[in-house]
Design a protein around this motif. Structure first.
Motif, mmCIF file in Angstrom:
data_model
loop_
_atom_site.group_PDB
_atom_site.id
_atom_site.type_symbol
_atom_site.label_atom_id
_atom_site.label_comp_id
_atom_site.label_asym_id
_atom_site.label_seq_id
_atom_site.Cartn_x
_atom_site.Cartn_y
_atom_site.Cartn_z
ATOM 1 N N PHE A 1 0.794 -1.234 0.000
ATOM 2 C CA PHE A 1 0.000 0.000 0.000
ATOM 3 C C PHE A 1 0.821 1.277 0.000
ATOM 4 O O PHE A 1 0.333 2.323 -0.392
ATOM 5 C CB PHE A 1 -0.940 0.032 1.202
ATOM 6 C CG PHE A 1 -2.298 -0.492 0.873
ATOM 7 C CD1 PHE A 1 -3.200 0.289 0.173
ATOM 8 C CD2 PHE A 1 -2.666 -1.772 1.221
ATOM 9 C CE1 PHE A 1 -4.449 -0.193 -0.161
ATOM 10 C CE2 PHE A 1 -3.906 -2.265 0.888
ATOM 11 C CZ PHE A 1 -4.798 -1.470 0.192
ATOM 12 N N PHE B 1 -13.274 3.193 -7.582
ATOM 13 C CA PHE B 1 -12.853 1.812 -7.296
ATOM 14 C C PHE B 1 -12.167 1.177 -8.494
ATOM 15 O O PHE B 1 -11.367 0.274 -8.347
ATOM 16 C CB PHE B 1 -14.073 0.945 -6.961
ATOM 17 C CG PHE B 1 -14.544 1.075 -5.540
ATOM 18 C CD1 PHE B 1 -13.736 1.636 -4.569
ATOM 19 C CD2 PHE B 1 -15.802 0.630 -5.172
ATOM 20 C CE1 PHE B 1 -14.169 1.762 -3.255
ATOM 21 C CE2 PHE B 1 -16.244 0.748 -3.870
ATOM 22 C CZ PHE B 1 -15.427 1.317 -2.912
ATOM 23 N N TRP C 1 -7.584 8.059 -10.750
ATOM 24 C CA TRP C 1 -7.843 7.701 -9.348
ATOM 25 C C TRP C 1 -7.483 8.887 -8.427
ATOM 26 O O TRP C 1 -8.260 9.248 -7.543
ATOM 27 C CB TRP C 1 -7.016 6.467 -8.969
ATOM 28 C CG TRP C 1 -7.060 6.162 -7.501
ATOM 29 C CD1 TRP C 1 -8.114 5.611 -6.826
ATOM 30 C CD2 TRP C 1 -6.044 6.412 -6.539
ATOM 31 N NE1 TRP C 1 -7.803 5.505 -5.486
ATOM 32 C CE2 TRP C 1 -6.536 5.984 -5.282
ATOM 33 C CE3 TRP C 1 -4.751 6.942 -6.602
ATOM 34 C CZ2 TRP C 1 -5.792 6.077 -4.115
ATOM 35 C CZ3 TRP C 1 -4.012 7.022 -5.436
ATOM 36 C CH2 TRP C 1 -4.531 6.600 -4.204
ATOM 37 N N ARG D 1 -10.061 10.893 -6.119
ATOM 38 C CA ARG D 1 -9.848 10.848 -4.664
ATOM 39 C C ARG D 1 -9.829 12.264 -4.089
ATOM 40 O O ARG D 1 -10.441 12.548 -3.061
ATOM 41 C CB ARG D 1 -8.519 10.135 -4.379
ATOM 42 C CG ARG D 1 -8.377 9.677 -2.957
ATOM 43 C CD ARG D 1 -7.076 8.899 -2.823
ATOM 44 N NE ARG D 1 -6.691 8.811 -1.442
ATOM 45 C CZ ARG D 1 -7.052 7.827 -0.626
ATOM 46 N NH1 ARG D 1 -7.799 6.856 -1.060
ATOM 47 N NH2 ARG D 1 -6.674 7.817 0.637
ATOM 48 N N PHE E 1 -19.957 5.508 -4.978
ATOM 49 C CA PHE E 1 -20.094 6.076 -3.639
ATOM 50 C C PHE E 1 -21.191 5.332 -2.864
ATOM 51 O O PHE E 1 -21.019 4.984 -1.694
ATOM 52 C CB PHE E 1 -20.461 7.561 -3.775
ATOM 53 C CG PHE E 1 -20.411 8.320 -2.492
ATOM 54 C CD1 PHE E 1 -19.198 8.641 -1.894
ATOM 55 C CD2 PHE E 1 -21.575 8.718 -1.859
ATOM 56 C CE1 PHE E 1 -19.151 9.347 -0.708
ATOM 57 C CE2 PHE E 1 -21.537 9.429 -0.673
ATOM 58 C CZ PHE E 1 -20.326 9.743 -0.099
ATOM 59 N N ALA F 1 -19.962 1.892 -1.921
ATOM 60 C CA ALA F 1 -18.914 1.943 -0.890
ATOM 61 C C ALA F 1 -19.522 2.130 0.489
ATOM 62 O O ALA F 1 -19.061 1.549 1.467
ATOM 63 C CB ALA F 1 -17.956 3.101 -1.197
ATOM 64 N N THR G 1 -20.798 -1.592 3.726
ATOM 65 C CA THR G 1 -19.841 -1.432 4.828
ATOM 66 C C THR G 1 -20.569 -1.071 6.117
ATOM 67 O O THR G 1 -20.334 -1.665 7.167
ATOM 68 C CB THR G 1 -18.828 -0.325 4.491
ATOM 69 O OG1 THR G 1 -19.531 0.789 3.933
ATOM 70 C CG2 THR G 1 -17.782 -0.793 3.523
ATOM 71 N N VAL H 1 -14.769 -4.735 5.001
ATOM 72 C CA VAL H 1 -14.085 -4.944 3.701
ATOM 73 C C VAL H 1 -12.931 -5.918 3.963
ATOM 74 O O VAL H 1 -11.798 -5.507 4.167
ATOM 75 C CB VAL H 1 -13.529 -3.616 3.130
ATOM 76 C CG1 VAL H 1 -12.965 -3.822 1.722
ATOM 77 C CG2 VAL H 1 -14.608 -2.548 3.096
ATOM 78 N N ASN I 1 -8.923 -6.931 -0.245
ATOM 79 C CA ASN I 1 -8.577 -5.823 -1.133
ATOM 80 C C ASN I 1 -7.681 -6.387 -2.236
ATOM 81 O O ASN I 1 -6.665 -7.011 -1.943
ATOM 82 C CB ASN I 1 -7.830 -4.759 -0.317
ATOM 83 C CG ASN I 1 -7.788 -3.448 -1.036
ATOM 84 O OD1 ASN I 1 -7.557 -3.421 -2.231
ATOM 85 N ND2 ASN I 1 -7.995 -2.373 -0.317
#
Ligand code: HEM
Length: 405
Positions: free
Chosen positions: A92, A117, A124, A128, A297, A300, A304, A370, A373
């Protein structure tokens, strides 16, 4: 008469074979770390455990936190699972550029289009930045607080109250799923689908999002050739996904058109994500980009929140002492009484409840909403734990142990 005799002997011969398969299934496949068989690789183990996929992977990682998964020969199913914090940190941050989401991921999640995503690199980074900006605006934060309060006071608590009054049993996970779905739709594009109502309606848009999620999981857990064949033939999960896509696209297209129209008319509109994007001149205002952004959105936020809440209340039901401690701590916080006599709390009040917050965090750690990944591998790399990853593999970060400390 002869055929009956043959059928009988066939049946007799079948019994030991079935017993042997049953023995294999119980002793090598279900709830056991994956076994690498010739030709089919670990696929039988995966299929035998697909219903408890996350528990199975987490248990398989208990030994040393890392697992190479090999699918059938030439299927391209080569995964590396890790829950080792050093590996997660490496992937990461230290060597982030080497681990984009990758083409396989984009294919699997294609229903999300070019939302955050499904993008890497500049797109991205741009999305973000814009999301962070939108979510940090005071008007948006106030809107989140208001939406949450409205839904809890006017939908969830009355529902619970009626359930207790009529001594009914309810599916709490379904309640939380409806709650978070309604909230996510309001925050994304200002429409309340009203799935958390007294009569618990089936909302076609909600059903379509569920069907799409199930099809995505199907794609993740099978060799690509499986789901591509289903897609080609237009059957099974892929047929459901295609139908779901039509419903999703239509619902969101209507919400976007309605909002654009309201803004052109100079009407006062909800300060949701869609409005925030339409007000930002840097953001493309094509219906396609807006659809991908709000759908991402919505997805996401939806599962969760509901997964986090469901596991938390399940964990409480197993720990009466923790429940009592939380109730005792809550009694020290300032309470609001709603017009219908229900008790609610302000978020700022809850911020000071150390025990309650710690219990909630612990539940998130044990049951992460989640748990996986996905990352692709661009160039061969050696992880801090000594494992080698090669180009074309998918590395999967599995949370329960990654966040162990
Ligand atoms: C308990 C609740 C939640 C958990 C555990 C969670 C967890 C995660 C994780 C693990 C990622 C992937 C991070 C990465 O790949 O770098 C992620 C990404 C994301 N989440 Fe959440 N999330 C939660 C709630 C939410 C909510 C409520 C929203 C919005 C309403 C949201 C919006 C996003 C977005 C937009 C991304 C993409 C960020 C990016 O790719 O940079 N999440 N989340």
């Amino acid at each position: 008469m002869a055929w009956a005799w043959f059928a009988f002997t066939d049946l007799i011969l079948c019994i030991p074979c079935l017993l042997f398969l049953y023995y294999l299934y119980n002793n090598f496949l279900v709830s056991h770390p994956p076994v690498n068989f010739p030709i089919v690789g670990m696929l039988p183990s995966l299929l035998a455990n697909v219903q408890q996929f996350h528990d199975w992977i987490a248990n398989s990682l208990l030994v040393n936190g890392n697992l190479y998964f090999r699918g059938p020969w030439f299927s391209g199913m080569e995964y590396f699972f890790t829950s080792d914090p050093a590996n997660v940190h490496h992937i990461f941050t230290q060597n982030f550029q080497n681990y984009p989401k990758g083409g396989d991921f984009l294919e699997i999640f294609e229903v999300l289009g070019d939302g955050i995503f499904n993008t890497d690199g500049d797109s991205w980074r741009f999305q973000r930045e814009k999301l962070q900006l939108a979510m940090s605006q005071k008007s948006f934060r106030t809107f989140i607080a208001k939406t949450t309060r409205d839904k809890i006071e006017n939908a969830l608590l009355p529902f619970f109250s009626q359930t207790v009054e009529h001594d009914r049993v309810i599916d709490l996970q379904d309640m939380f799923s409806r709650l978070s779905f309604d909230m996510s739709c309001i925050l994304s594009f200002g429409t309340d689908p009203g799935s958390l109502s007294m009569d618990l309606p089936v909302v076609p848009f909600g059903r379509a999002v569920d069907d799409a999620s199930a099809a995505i999981f199907y794609r993740v857990s099978r060799p690509a050739v499986f789901w591509k064949l289903l897609k080609f033939l237009g059957i099974g999960q892929e047929k459901k996904l295609a139908k779901a896509r039509v419903v999703i696209d239509q619902f969101i297209a209507e919400a976007i058109e309605k909002r654009k129209h309201e803004m052109n008319e100079g009407k006062h509109v909800c300060p949701d994500l869609l409005s925030s994007y339409l007000n930002d001149e840097d953001i493309p205002n094509s219906n396609e980009f807006l659809r991908d952004s709000v759908l991402t959105f919505l997805t996401a936020g939806r599962d969760t929140i509901s997964s986090g809440l469901s596991w938390f209340f399940w964990a409480l039901s197993q720990n009466r002492q923790t429940e009592e401690n939380i109730l005792r701590e809550l009694s020290s916080a300032r309470q609001n009484i709603t017009p219908k006599g229900m008790i609610t709390f302000d978020p700022e009040e809850l911020d000071n409840l150390v025990y309650f917050k710690a219990a909630f965090m612990e539940s998130l750690r044990l049951f992460p909403p989640v748990p996986l990944n996905f990352k692709a591998v661009l160039k061969p790399d050696i992880l801090p734990s000594g494992f080698t990853l090669w180009k074309g593999m998918l590395s999967n970060l599995h949370c329960p142990l990654a966040f162990d400390n």
